[in-house]
Design an enzyme around this catalytic site. Structure first.
Site, PDB file in Angstrom:
ATOM      1  N   SER A   1       0.618  -1.588  -0.134  1.00  0.00           N
ATOM      2  CA  SER A   1      -0.039   0.663  -0.069  1.00  0.00           C
ATOM      3  C   SER A   1       0.767   1.438   0.172  1.00  0.00           C
ATOM      4  O   SER A   1       0.410   2.498  -0.479  1.00  0.00           O
ATOM      5  CB  SER A   1      -0.947  -0.279   1.436  1.00  0.00           C
ATOM      6  OG  SER A   1      -0.580  -0.060   2.567  1.00  0.00           O
TER       7      SER A   1
ATOM      8  N   ARG B   1      21.990 -14.378   2.488  1.00  0.00           N
ATOM      9  CA  ARG B   1      21.349 -14.039   2.400  1.00  0.00           C
ATOM     10  C   ARG B   1      22.485 -12.854   1.924  1.00  0.00           C
ATOM     11  O   ARG B   1      22.038 -11.841   0.761  1.00  0.00           O
ATOM     12  CB  ARG B   1      21.762 -13.072   4.013  1.00  0.00           C
ATOM     13  CG  ARG B   1      21.212 -11.917   3.908  1.00  0.00           C
ATOM     14  CD  ARG B   1      21.236 -11.442   5.861  1.00  0.00           C
ATOM     15  NE  ARG B   1      20.100 -12.577   6.065  1.00  0.00           N
ATOM     16  CZ  ARG B   1      18.635 -12.167   5.908  1.00  0.00           C
ATOM     17  NH1 ARG B   1      18.620 -11.460   5.856  1.00  0.00           N
ATOM     18  NH2 ARG B   1      18.005 -13.255   6.406  1.00  0.00           N
TER      19      ARG B   1
ATOM     20  N   MET C   1      10.455  -6.550   4.049  1.00  0.00           N
ATOM     21  CA  MET C   1      10.347  -7.660   5.661  1.00  0.00           C
ATOM     22  C   MET C   1      11.824  -8.570   6.039  1.00  0.00           C
ATOM     23  O   MET C   1      11.716  -9.621   6.651  1.00  0.00           O
ATOM     24  CB  MET C   1       9.563  -8.351   5.722  1.00  0.00           C
ATOM     25  CG  MET C   1       7.870  -7.119   5.726  1.00  0.00           C
ATOM     26  SD  MET C   1       7.651  -5.700   6.837  1.00  0.00           S
ATOM     27  CE  MET C   1       8.359  -6.475   8.217  1.00  0.00           C
TER      28      MET C   1
ATOM     29  N   HIS D   1       9.501   2.893   8.494  1.00  0.00           N
ATOM     30  CA  HIS D   1       9.509   1.855   9.852  1.00  0.00           C
ATOM     31  C   HIS D   1       7.974   2.457  10.948  1.00  0.00           C
ATOM     32  O   HIS D   1       8.233   3.532  11.117  1.00  0.00           O
ATOM     33  CB  HIS D   1      10.604   1.715  10.096  1.00  0.00           C
ATOM     34  CG  HIS D   1      10.049   0.871  11.480  1.00  0.00           C
ATOM     35  ND1 HIS D   1      10.286  -0.494  11.168  1.00  0.00           N
ATOM     36  CD2 HIS D   1      10.063   0.974  12.849  1.00  0.00           C
ATOM     37  CE1 HIS D   1      10.261  -0.807  12.473  1.00  0.00           C
ATOM     38  NE2 HIS D   1       9.917  -0.158  13.730  1.00  0.00           N
TER      39      HIS D   1
ATOM     40  N   SER E   1       8.315   6.741  11.009  1.00  0.00           N
ATOM     41  CA  SER E   1       9.974   7.292  10.430  1.00  0.00           C
ATOM     42  C   SER E   1      10.369   6.432   8.976  1.00  0.00           C
ATOM     43  O   SER E   1      10.075   5.694   8.768  1.00  0.00           O
ATOM     44  CB  SER E   1      10.923   6.741  11.497  1.00  0.00           C
ATOM     45  OG  SER E   1      10.224   6.907  12.926  1.00  0.00           O
TER      46      SER E   1
ATOM     47  N   LEU F   1      19.396  -2.752  12.250  1.00  0.00           N
ATOM     48  CA  LEU F   1      17.907  -3.175  11.968  1.00  0.00           C
ATOM     49  C   LEU F   1      17.398  -2.241  12.522  1.00  0.00           C
ATOM     50  O   LEU F   1      16.983  -1.367  13.678  1.00  0.00           O
ATOM     51  CB  LEU F   1      17.082  -4.726  12.613  1.00  0.00           C
ATOM     52  CG  LEU F   1      16.084  -4.698  12.637  1.00  0.00           C
ATOM     53  CD1 LEU F   1      15.173  -5.199  11.570  1.00  0.00           C
ATOM     54  CD2 LEU F   1      15.404  -5.877  14.103  1.00  0.00           C
TER      55      LEU F   1
HETATM   56  C1  GAR Z   1       4.060  -0.817   7.039  1.00  0.00           C
HETATM   57  O1  GAR Z   1       3.881  -0.524   7.987  1.00  0.00           O
HETATM   58  C2  GAR Z   1       5.674  -0.243   7.007  1.00  0.00           C
HETATM   59  O2  GAR Z   1       6.201   0.261   7.866  1.00  0.00           O
HETATM   60  C3  GAR Z   1       5.418  -1.534   7.591  1.00  0.00           C
HETATM   61  O3  GAR Z   1       5.396  -2.949   6.886  1.00  0.00           O
HETATM   62  C4  GAR Z   1       4.000  -2.635   6.377  1.00  0.00           C
HETATM   63  C5  GAR Z   1       3.803  -2.843   4.704  1.00  0.00           C
HETATM   64  O4  GAR Z   1       2.993  -1.893   4.981  1.00  0.00           O
HETATM   65  N1  GAR Z   1       7.370  -1.760   7.208  1.00  0.00           N
HETATM   66  C6  GAR Z   1       8.329  -2.349   8.415  1.00  0.00           C
HETATM   67  O5  GAR Z   1       7.637  -3.301   9.435  1.00  0.00           O
HETATM   68  C7  GAR Z   1       9.610  -2.430   8.391  1.00  0.00           C
HETATM   69  N2  GAR Z   1      10.131  -2.539   9.811  1.00  0.00           N
HETATM   70  P1  GAR Z   1       2.411  -2.200   2.486  1.00  0.00           P
HETATM   71  O6  GAR Z   1       3.367  -3.086   2.364  1.00  0.00           O
HETATM   72  O7  GAR Z   1       0.836  -2.124   2.776  1.00  0.00           O
HETATM   73  O8  GAR Z   1       2.739  -0.562   2.410  1.00  0.00           O
END
Ligand code: GAR
Length: 218
Positions: free
Chosen positions: A21, A73, A98, A117, A144, A152
């Protein structure tokens, strides 16, 4: 005399693992002229991700790499960076990517990388940020955008947006409200980079002032 040519839109690549999104929000901002950028590629570690499906329907170049096909990795990251380099990005945005990118992977990135994040870093790096905010009894929560560095969720913070935690909030309700401020925050941050108000290449990132959704929606 003709008007000076406007600069080329910033070439942005997106790394995403999930529903995508934030990717959609960036793309919609570009389409409606609110963001002087172009999406040059979407890269995912998840074959069935919403992000890849969106890129497909919108005809944005996209590719998937399966981490299980790589011994380490570092091997995965090297292949990812090789793929993204091929679309000549000027900025890589991790939007729900992720996976931890290794130090050698980050060193191979063809351009600066940022990540969004869902917490007010340096609080709550990692997963389950909304439940952790509630468990700690925090009054505020938010999102943020930071430089990707070999830590991380720990690179230099560029921008943040915050919301109040309400008395009866559940993790799901908080997640929904944080996501709603992630979109304007990410768009504003990429716009600031595209317009040179945040300069990532000079090692002098300027932390722009706190953004909140009211400011962003004005
Ligand atoms: C979002 O909330 C983003 O901040 C988080 O994953 C979600 C992705 O949503 N990211 C993390 O947690 C990274 N550490 P989306 O796929 O709908 O954009």
């Amino acid at each position: 005399m003709s008007a000076p040519a406007s600069p080329e839109p910033l070439r942005v690549a997106v790394f995403a693992s999930g529903r995508g999104s934030n990717l959609q929000a960036l793309h919609q901002a570009i389409l409606c002229g609110a963001l002087p950028a172009q999406l040059v590629g979407v890269f995912s570690d998840k074959a069935g991700s919403g992000a890849l499906a969106y890129a497909e329907t919108q005809r944005i170049a996209h590719s998937h790499l399966d981490p299980k096909s790589f011994a380490t990795r570092e091997d995965f990251d090297a292949a990812l960076m090789q793929n993204v380099a091929a679309v000549c990005p000027e900025l890589i945005v991790c939007a729900g990517f992720m996976r931890i990118i290794s130090e050698t992977g980050i060193a191979k990135a063809p351009c600066p990388m940022i990540n969004i994040h869902p917490s007010l870093l340096p609080k709550y790096p990692g997963l389950h940020t909304h439940a952790r905010v509630l468990a700690a009894g925090d009054a505020e929560h938010g999102a943020s955008v930071h430089r990707v560095e070999p830590l991380l969720d720990g690179g230099r913070i560029l921008t943040q947006a915050k919301i109040a935690v309400l008395p009866d909030d559940t993790p799901e309700q908080l997640a929904e409200r944080v996501l709603a401020i992630e979109y304007p925050l990410l768009i504003a941050t990429v716009r600031a980079i595209a317009e040179g108000r945040i300069r990532l290449n000079e090692g002098t990132d300027t932390r722009v002032s706190w953004l909140n959704h009211r400011l962003e929606l004005e």
